[in-house]
Design an enzyme around this catalytic site. Sequence first.
Site, PDB file in Angstrom:
ATOM      1  N   VAL A 167       0.833  -1.207   0.000  1.00 30.57           N
ATOM      2  CA  VAL A 167       0.000   0.000   0.000  1.00 30.57           C
ATOM      3  C   VAL A 167       0.864   1.251   0.000  1.00 30.57           C
ATOM      4  CG1 VAL A 167      -1.771   1.311   1.253  1.00 30.57           C
ATOM      5  CG2 VAL A 167      -1.964  -1.174   1.067  1.00 30.57           C
TER       6      VAL A 167
ATOM      7  N   CYS B  25     -10.920  -1.304   3.093  1.00 32.87           N
ATOM      8  CA  CYS B  25     -11.062  -1.257   1.630  1.00 32.87           C
ATOM      9  C   CYS B  25     -12.449  -1.686   1.151  1.00 32.87           C
ATOM     10  CB  CYS B  25      -9.992  -2.130   0.968  1.00 32.87           C
ATOM     11  SG  CYS B  25      -9.810  -3.761   1.726  1.00 32.87           S
TER      12      CYS B  25
ATOM     13  N   GLN C 131     -12.851 -10.981  -2.346  1.00 34.26           N
ATOM     14  CA  GLN C 131     -11.739 -10.066  -2.145  1.00 34.26           C
ATOM     15  C   GLN C 131     -10.402 -10.590  -2.671  1.00 34.26           C
ATOM     16  OE1 GLN C 131     -13.800  -8.506   1.946  1.00 34.26           O
ATOM     17  NE2 GLN C 131     -11.639  -8.009   1.729  1.00 34.26           N
TER      18      GLN C 131
ATOM     19  N   HIS D 161     -11.388  -5.829  -5.306  1.00 42.45           N
ATOM     20  CA  HIS D 161     -12.449  -6.496  -4.554  1.00 42.45           C
ATOM     21  C   HIS D 161     -13.785  -6.342  -5.286  1.00 42.45           C
ATOM     22  CE1 HIS D 161      -9.563  -7.007  -1.506  1.00 42.45           C
ATOM     23  NE2 HIS D 161      -9.976  -6.119  -0.610  1.00 42.45           N
TER      24      HIS D 161
ATOM     25  N   ASN E  63      -8.715  -2.453  -4.629  1.00 43.30           N
ATOM     26  CA  ASN E  63      -8.598  -2.320  -3.174  1.00 43.30           C
ATOM     27  C   ASN E  63      -7.318  -1.620  -2.724  1.00 43.30           C
ATOM     28  OD1 ASN E  63      -7.780  -5.075  -4.230  1.00 43.30           O
ATOM     29  ND2 ASN E  63      -6.693  -5.072  -2.278  1.00 43.30           N
TER      30      ASN E  63
END
Length: 329
Positions: free
Chosen positions: A12, A126, A153, A234, A307
Amino acid sequence: MKIAVVGATGLVGTKMLEVLAERNFLITELIPVASEKSVGKEISYQGKKYKVCSMVDAIAAKPHIALFSAGGTTSLEWAPKFAEAGITVIDNSSAWRMDETKKLIVPEINAHELKTTDKIIANPNCSTIQMVVVLNPLHKKYNIKRVVVSTYQSVTGTGVKAVTQLMNERSNVEGEMAYKYKIDLNVIPQIDVFTNNGYTKEEMKMIKETQKIMGDNSIKVTATTVRIPVMGGHSESVNIEFENEFDVKDVFEIMKNTKGVILQDDIANQIYPMPMNAHNKDEVFVGRIRRDETQAKTLNLWIVADNLRKGAATNAVQIAEYLVEKKLV
């Protein structure tokens, strides 16, 4: 504008740097931060090399904003220390989301709640973010009573280890397992640990965060969250019961005119949202909009988003953009 990215070497964190660059976020000084084992390593940002620094050094550098994506334990320990130094923290972990003293923000919905005194701002889960972006305008028009959501997901939600597991399995390579079970050619109906009521923490996040973001505890939410072997984003099947009657054509129009949402619903040509098309996009995609014929005032729809972007990095950067625009930092 000095910006620190805490967890800059993770999935991330790397995506946050990408999004900052793509959106031309004005940075006068970038401060990449990671764990002690990564201190001194170099990362690239817009053609320049930056050395990863420690938490202590980052605080001493006095960034205006620190984007945190380093896990809940790290956030609980370090976010208050950054905040005490006058730094505004936007935290991507679950550490502060349900803290009554902290704002849980999706910019399209509730950025207006932010003030200069908010020094730790929580970035939602998310799967919650993409759902509420679609739910909020419908709630304003028809008043949502109940939501039933099942998620599909991406392994990227777990992290690099899970991506490696999936690719190893596809190549018949034995390696470290992120999950108890194989993920390739499988689905795992468990995300995070189970709580005392039989729901997982991920499911409980969706329930509680939806109410907090939308500012309405009367909205009933029940969730089943499932990990599947994809990497683009997702997906969610959502069933929404309203207080008021609706026209499906009006729902289409609302979705067409909702900021941050792209309507993909052309069943004649088999056009609908899919993770492979949402990958690397910042928008939330919605389709398969249809009335639930078994129950009055109830709608079915399908939501997909990347996501790592809208579900994490992009939402955090959008919060930062709002803070700068409104001179809150």
